[in-house]
Write a protein that holds these residues in place. Sequence first.
Motif, PDB file in Angstrom:
ATOM      1  N   ILE A   1      49.172  42.019  44.044  1.00  0.00           N
ATOM      2  CA  ILE A   1      50.243  42.760  44.410  1.00  0.00           C
ATOM      3  C   ILE A   1      50.711  42.081  45.665  1.00  0.00           C
ATOM      4  CG2 ILE A   1      51.451  44.792  44.763  1.00  0.00           C
ATOM      5  CD1 ILE A   1      49.111  46.210  43.226  1.00  0.00           C
TER       6      ILE A   1
ATOM      7  N   GLN B   1      34.822  49.968  54.138  1.00  0.00           N
ATOM      8  CA  GLN B   1      35.403  48.722  53.793  1.00  0.00           C
ATOM      9  C   GLN B   1      36.266  48.271  55.334  1.00  0.00           C
ATOM     10  OE1 GLN B   1      38.932  47.872  51.064  1.00  0.00           O
ATOM     11  NE2 GLN B   1      37.013  46.910  49.718  1.00  0.00           N
TER      12      GLN B   1
ATOM     13  N   LEU C   1      46.813  46.410  52.531  1.00  0.00           N
ATOM     14  CA  LEU C   1      46.586  44.818  51.760  1.00  0.00           C
ATOM     15  C   LEU C   1      47.634  44.402  50.951  1.00  0.00           C
ATOM     16  CD1 LEU C   1      42.897  45.942  50.329  1.00  0.00           C
ATOM     17  CD2 LEU C   1      43.514  45.037  52.560  1.00  0.00           C
ATOM     18  N   TYR C   2      48.396  45.201  50.356  1.00  0.00           N
ATOM     19  CA  TYR C   2      49.424  45.008  49.372  1.00  0.00           C
ATOM     20  C   TYR C   2      50.520  46.055  49.405  1.00  0.00           C
ATOM     21  CZ  TYR C   2      46.352  47.420  46.437  1.00  0.00           C
ATOM     22  OH  TYR C   2      45.258  48.163  45.883  1.00  0.00           O
TER      23      TYR C   2
ATOM     24  N   TYR D   1      47.191  36.114  50.758  1.00  0.00           N
ATOM     25  CA  TYR D   1      47.803  37.080  50.141  1.00  0.00           C
ATOM     26  C   TYR D   1      47.496  38.544  50.846  1.00  0.00           C
ATOM     27  CZ  TYR D   1      42.654  36.706  49.250  1.00  0.00           C
ATOM     28  OH  TYR D   1      41.279  36.750  49.366  1.00  0.00           O
ATOM     29  N   CYS D   2      46.707  38.677  51.805  1.00  0.00           N
ATOM     30  CA  CYS D   2      46.386  39.878  52.262  1.00  0.00           C
ATOM     31  C   CYS D   2      47.177  40.348  53.295  1.00  0.00           C
ATOM     32  CB  CYS D   2      44.917  39.728  52.611  1.00  0.00           C
ATOM     33  SG  CYS D   2      44.335  41.504  52.852  1.00  0.00           S
TER      34      CYS D   2
ATOM     35  N   MET E   1      41.023  38.879  42.082  1.00  0.00           N
ATOM     36  CA  MET E   1      42.479  39.526  41.803  1.00  0.00           C
ATOM     37  C   MET E   1      43.051  38.695  40.603  1.00  0.00           C
ATOM     38  SD  MET E   1      44.073  39.178  45.647  1.00  0.00           S
ATOM     39  CE  MET E   1      43.247  37.682  45.760  1.00  0.00           C
TER      40      MET E   1
ATOM     41  N   PRO F   1      44.726  43.644  39.789  1.00  0.00           N
ATOM     42  CA  PRO F   1      45.968  42.835  39.713  1.00  0.00           C
ATOM     43  C   PRO F   1      46.385  42.374  41.258  1.00  0.00           C
ATOM     44  CG  PRO F   1      46.650  44.953  39.459  1.00  0.00           C
ATOM     45  CD  PRO F   1      45.200  44.951  39.642  1.00  0.00           C
TER      46      PRO F   1
ATOM     47  N   GLU G   1      36.987  35.995  44.606  1.00  0.00           N
ATOM     48  CA  GLU G   1      38.497  36.199  44.536  1.00  0.00           C
ATOM     49  C   GLU G   1      39.044  35.045  43.311  1.00  0.00           C
ATOM     50  OE1 GLU G   1      39.807  38.523  45.809  1.00  0.00           O
ATOM     51  OE2 GLU G   1      38.520  38.922  47.833  1.00  0.00           O
TER      52      GLU G   1
ATOM     53  N   ARG H   1      34.236  40.032  46.920  1.00  0.00           N
ATOM     54  CA  ARG H   1      34.820  39.556  45.674  1.00  0.00           C
ATOM     55  C   ARG H   1      35.007  37.922  46.277  1.00  0.00           C
ATOM     56  NH1 ARG H   1      40.239  42.925  44.041  1.00  0.00           N
ATOM     57  NH2 ARG H   1      39.326  44.689  43.237  1.00  0.00           N
TER      58      ARG H   1
HETATM   59  N1  5AD Z   1      46.905  42.204  46.195  1.00  0.00           N
HETATM   60  C1  5AD Z   1      45.856  42.646  45.282  1.00  0.00           C
HETATM   61  N2  5AD Z   1      44.575  42.801  45.923  1.00  0.00           N
HETATM   62  C2  5AD Z   1      44.307  42.388  47.288  1.00  0.00           C
HETATM   63  N3  5AD Z   1      43.349  42.171  47.806  1.00  0.00           N
HETATM   64  C3  5AD Z   1      43.490  41.772  49.083  1.00  0.00           C
HETATM   65  N4  5AD Z   1      44.952  41.553  49.107  1.00  0.00           N
HETATM   66  C4  5AD Z   1      45.549  41.788  48.121  1.00  0.00           C
HETATM   67  C5  5AD Z   1      47.005  41.891  47.156  1.00  0.00           C
HETATM   68  N5  5AD Z   1      47.568  41.247  47.839  1.00  0.00           N
HETATM   69  C6  5AD Z   1      41.976  42.504  47.607  1.00  0.00           C
HETATM   70  C7  5AD Z   1      40.850  41.447  47.595  1.00  0.00           C
HETATM   71  C8  5AD Z   1      39.946  41.759  48.533  1.00  0.00           C
HETATM   72  C9  5AD Z   1      39.982  43.453  48.227  1.00  0.00           C
HETATM   73  C10 5AD Z   1      39.507  44.075  49.486  1.00  0.00           C
HETATM   74  O1  5AD Z   1      41.382  43.467  48.044  1.00  0.00           O
HETATM   75  O2  5AD Z   1      40.490  40.990  46.300  1.00  0.00           O
HETATM   76  O3  5AD Z   1      38.696  41.361  48.063  1.00  0.00           O
END
Ligand code: 5AD
Length: 363
Positions: free
Chosen positions: A232, A106, A306-307, A68-69, A200, A230, A161, A159
């Motif tokens: 994303i 972070q 991250l998103y 997801y990241c 998430m 949420p 997750e 997290r």
């Molecule tokens: N959407 C939302 N939250 C995200 N994180 C990482 N990728 C995404 C994404 N696509 C969140 C994760 C992580 C935090 C640092 O960012 O939950 O623990």
Amino acid sequence: MKTWIDRLRREHTLAPEAYRRLLATADAQAVDYLHRQAREVAHSKFGNDIYIRGLIEVGNRCRNNCLYCGIRAANTSVARYELTKDEILDSCRKGHELGFRTFVLQGGEKQGCYAKWEDVVSTIRRTYPDCAITLSLGEMEREEYEGLFRAGADRYLLRHETYNAAHYRMLHPETMSREDRLKCLQWLKETGYQTGTGIMVGSPGQTLDHLVEDICFIERFRPQMIGIGPFIPQKDTPFRNWPSGSADLTLRLLSIFRLMFPEALIPATTALSTLLPDGKQKGILAGANVVMPNLSPAACRSSYALYDNKAAEGTEAVEGLALLRKQLDRIGYRISTARGDYRSPTHATDKQANRQESSSEDK
Ligand code: 5AD
């Protein structure tokens, strides 16, 4: 519905099926009632105060490939950066001048950085003895968590997750496991950190049953901090075409956790603000009591992707502190510049009250 919400407020726990119904209900009045109860509980513990944390995104190099990241190792489209010790300390200085008394460091998960973090943490500890240091640097060895705690870190965010093992596998590469994540969380707690976990909401493949498993895990684990945002999608990840998670469900979970843990530190997350323009206010009115404006050097903010469309301006950034004050004021809240440590229900105030009682008896 109302009976369950009242019970959750009174007893801080419900049967899994009741959680499921609260998450699924189409009864808007019940959801309003849930948020109102959570808001009242937060108010009874924190008054109108919202704690601020200065978020320093210390680097986006990462060994992991979470599906997801946006800073996953396999993403070659993102410019990689790593702040130097001096840059991190510069951010702290700027934050301290603005009134921040918690710094959150972070970054992506990397091996071989222990010495740097120990140095950075102990320097911040010496330079700012009045500030809390929160780390969010992923999984490490137990000894490393212990060393950074000794160096002066107070809190750690990691997290989980998703608690469901099959769902965890769907979100992460085979090199990662839910068991490792849970083991790290246990170590953090045993080391003495104020420990944060979270999820998430609406990540690919997530069901309401998974969310109920998350609630039950968090109920057992009893974290001091709970981060709920949420999902994303991010354009360079395998999940690029999945829809975002639901803001409404995020807010319900936030309220449920507030009723379960009246003293917990619960942020209105950047992801929620990214999805909803008034996400921060909505989060606070659903029981959140923390916001984390971005204190990173402006030049690297877009690389901590991250998103997609991650909010990094306005009240999400420290430059927008005046605006944040105004926004909070409009809904009846104000920024607190206290460290904002977790206080357990039997903490100082109660003990002080006991002491006062017994000393007045002495007279
Ligand atoms: N959407 C939302 N939250 C995200 N994180 C990482 N990728 C995404 C994404 N696509 C969140 C994760 C992580 C935090 C640092 O960012 O939950 O623990």
